[in-house]
Design an enzyme around this catalytic site. Sequence first.
Site, short mmCIF file in Angstrom:
data_model
loop_
_atom_site.label_atom_id
_atom_site.label_comp_id
_atom_site.label_asym_id
_atom_site.label_seq_id
_atom_site.Cartn_x
_atom_site.Cartn_y
_atom_site.Cartn_z
N GLU A 72 11.11 -13.35 -18.24
CA GLU A 72 10.48 -14.33 -17.35
C GLU A 72 11.42 -15.46 -16.97
O GLU A 72 11.37 -15.97 -15.86
CB GLU A 72 9.26 -14.99 -17.99
CG GLU A 72 8.15 -14.09 -18.39
CD GLU A 72 8.26 -13.71 -19.84
OE1 GLU A 72 9.39 -13.67 -20.35
OE2 GLU A 72 7.22 -13.47 -20.46
N ASP A 87 7.15 -11.80 -22.44
CA ASP A 87 6.51 -12.25 -23.69
C ASP A 87 5.47 -11.25 -24.18
O ASP A 87 4.94 -10.45 -23.42
CB ASP A 87 5.85 -13.62 -23.49
CG ASP A 87 6.90 -14.72 -23.36
OD1 ASP A 87 8.07 -14.45 -23.69
OD2 ASP A 87 6.55 -15.83 -22.93
N GLU A 146 -0.49 -12.15 -20.97
CA GLU A 146 0.14 -12.64 -19.74
C GLU A 146 1.48 -11.94 -19.53
O GLU A 146 1.80 -11.50 -18.43
CB GLU A 146 0.32 -14.16 -19.86
CG GLU A 146 0.13 -14.92 -18.58
CD GLU A 146 -1.26 -14.76 -17.99
OE1 GLU A 146 -1.34 -14.53 -16.77
OE2 GLU A 146 -2.27 -14.84 -18.73
N TYR A 190 7.47 -16.57 -31.64
CA TYR A 190 6.67 -16.74 -30.44
C TYR A 190 5.55 -17.76 -30.68
O TYR A 190 4.84 -17.69 -31.68
CB TYR A 190 6.09 -15.40 -29.99
CG TYR A 190 5.46 -15.46 -28.63
CD1 TYR A 190 6.15 -16.03 -27.57
CD2 TYR A 190 4.18 -14.98 -28.41
CE1 TYR A 190 5.58 -16.11 -26.32
CE2 TYR A 190 3.60 -15.04 -27.16
CZ TYR A 190 4.31 -15.61 -26.12
OH TYR A 190 3.74 -15.69 -24.88
N ARG A 246 2.81 -18.61 -28.82
CA ARG A 246 1.40 -18.42 -28.43
C ARG A 246 0.81 -17.38 -29.36
O ARG A 246 0.94 -16.18 -29.15
CB ARG A 246 1.28 -17.95 -26.98
CG ARG A 246 1.68 -19.01 -26.00
CD ARG A 246 1.31 -18.64 -24.58
NE ARG A 246 1.96 -19.54 -23.65
CZ ARG A 246 3.13 -19.29 -23.07
NH1 ARG A 246 3.74 -18.15 -23.28
NH2 ARG A 246 3.66 -20.19 -22.27
N HIS A 270 0.66 -10.15 -33.80
CA HIS A 270 1.33 -11.44 -33.74
C HIS A 270 1.63 -11.99 -35.12
O HIS A 270 1.01 -11.64 -36.10
CB HIS A 270 0.47 -12.43 -32.96
CG HIS A 270 0.53 -12.20 -31.49
ND1 HIS A 270 0.54 -13.20 -30.58
CD2 HIS A 270 0.59 -11.05 -30.78
CE1 HIS A 270 0.60 -12.69 -29.36
NE2 HIS A 270 0.62 -11.39 -29.46
#
Length: 658
Positions: A9, A82, A86, A297, A299, A343
């Site tokens: 991104e 990511d 999203e 990461y 989020r 995650h």
Amino acid sequence: MGGRLVVVESPAKARTIGRFLGSRYVVRASLGHIRDLPEDDFGVETDNGFKPKYVLIPAKRKVVRALAAAAKNADTVYIATDMDREGEAIAWHIKEVLGLSDEVCRRVVFSEITPQAIKRAFASPSQIDMRKVLAQQARRILDRIVGYKLSPLLWERFSPGLSAGRVQSVALRLVAEREKQIREFRPRRFWTITVEVEAANTRFEMDVVDGNEKRRFWNRKKAEDVARLLEASLAEVVEWKAWKQEQRPFPPHITSTLQQEMASLHRMSPQETMRHAQALYEGVDVGERGRRGVITYHRTDSVRVAGVAVRAVRKLIPALFGEEYLPQKSRRFKVSRYAQAAHEAIRPTMVDLTPDEAGRFLSKQQALLYEAVWRRFVASQMADALYDVTEATARCGDVELYALRRCIVFDGFLRVYGRALPSHDTLLPQLNTGEKLRVLSVRIDEHQTQPPSRYTEATLVRKLEQEGIGRPSTYATIIHTLYRRRYVVKRGGRLYPTELGEHVARLLVERFPRVMDVGFTRWVEGELDRIEEGEKEWRGLLEEFWAAFSREVEEARERLSQNRRLCPQCGKPLVLKKKGSGVFWGCSGYPSCRYRESAAPQPQPTNLKCQKCGSPMVIRYGRYGPFLACSAFPKCRNTQSLNHLNEQEETSDGDCDG
Ligand SMILES: [Zn+2]
Ligand SMILES: [Zn+2]
């Protein structure tokens, strides 16, 4: 030919990854999403399976052309966006727009940007996870439906230009309802009784317990009667206990806790926190270690920690603090039911990079954030803090006395992070059952119940998380949107609804009870999670939502046209008009009829006195939001910013007494 293209991104991430991969790979940035629903059109075919109409984002045409040219020369295109919904959606749009086949297109996923993690990810690439893509698509369409269909109904009552988002509106409702509670709050007086007693030549204080009511007497006469009874009397020990208490560290940070901590300790907004975290995740130059991501990461709602990271921190703890700070076994934390399985928690990628060392390479704000991540992670694998506790109960007639004393004996993880439990200098003396305590003095204190506190950014994020109506990727956006639309302002760290925000919230709750319901929003978020888990079909959710929503919109439209307020001068309907973040009723016949009246909420009392005339200050509403004004207006025109209103810190969320 034979080239390998990597798409991420952001340019910063491209730079970091490019160094690890070497010259055989070309790394390019998409600069976020390249395709989305159209800006000037609804873009969803509700009667055709909710088919979305995607268009290239106009500002991204050049980027897309460059990506297409690079892809033409590549045998393999790795998409390394990511690892959340999203990112997965961005990856899918890139694949679609560039027309890449499954053979050419490879998806690589990693939770940290370090040489080892990137090497591992590129060694085992996979395909795009369509369940994640569809969950993101469903959310996008839901938000589009609400924004597009609900906002025009606001315009029938308000001047045009207002908008209402799905989750933001529920967050606005929370802020507005808290304000209403505060406005309607009436303080109640109560009394507490403390006695000083003596036993074996030691004096200490005990509290009088009145039933179960937090040691509060709601009746002054009763408190005085009890106090009189106690004076110069003897109490008898009923029970005495001593034990060791352990305090455990918190699990490592996740998005919501990191945002809360940065907001409450450093007044950093959730949006800023995410921006700095993004930079630390994507890669910074850290001296001889080179350029790399220094946190995982950012989020995430999972407290899971990779085994290799646990082993690294268990090596570091004894070296920094001594063997006694390392527990025998590593800790594992319970992963919440909403958490996404793949995650990890937010932790340093190189735990031996201490905050002091990192501070030399980072901006001041980044350094604060790194320190918060590092401390909480290291503490999470350190030994418990230990306390000695003594507790005594005594009786004097019908009256029960109680005392607890706690002393810390080992700080454990508190050495690095966190707050100790309430502690005292000394413990209670050892007492025997039946032993007599001489009452030396009795004290009555008067108190007042406090109104609930306004939300801070930290407590609002916590509330959204508790209610299950936000996700790691949305907390910051939700709050930022409330500011941007001037529905909420931050003054002195507290969140106030503006006059406009209160009217919008009231209208939405009145007209759209279901869409504005916290439980319904939580249900929708849960269903989106189920789509991601492959347990639910995305169209199913949209159909269920649409059925409920379109009925509510129809009903609201009817009610809106029925009971309208009419202009007392010309009979045309009155509409709410916006002036900054303030609001007034104006005639829809404007400009031929210029009738208008105030729509401001009643001024709210505060504890502050006017510095000019001594009258009480009140909270009033204006076009720039709420402010402090003298209640003697118009005689005294003194005004002040709400920054002067200091609310006490909240002890427990939503603790609403009286
Ligand atoms: Zn009129
Ligand atoms: Zn005054």
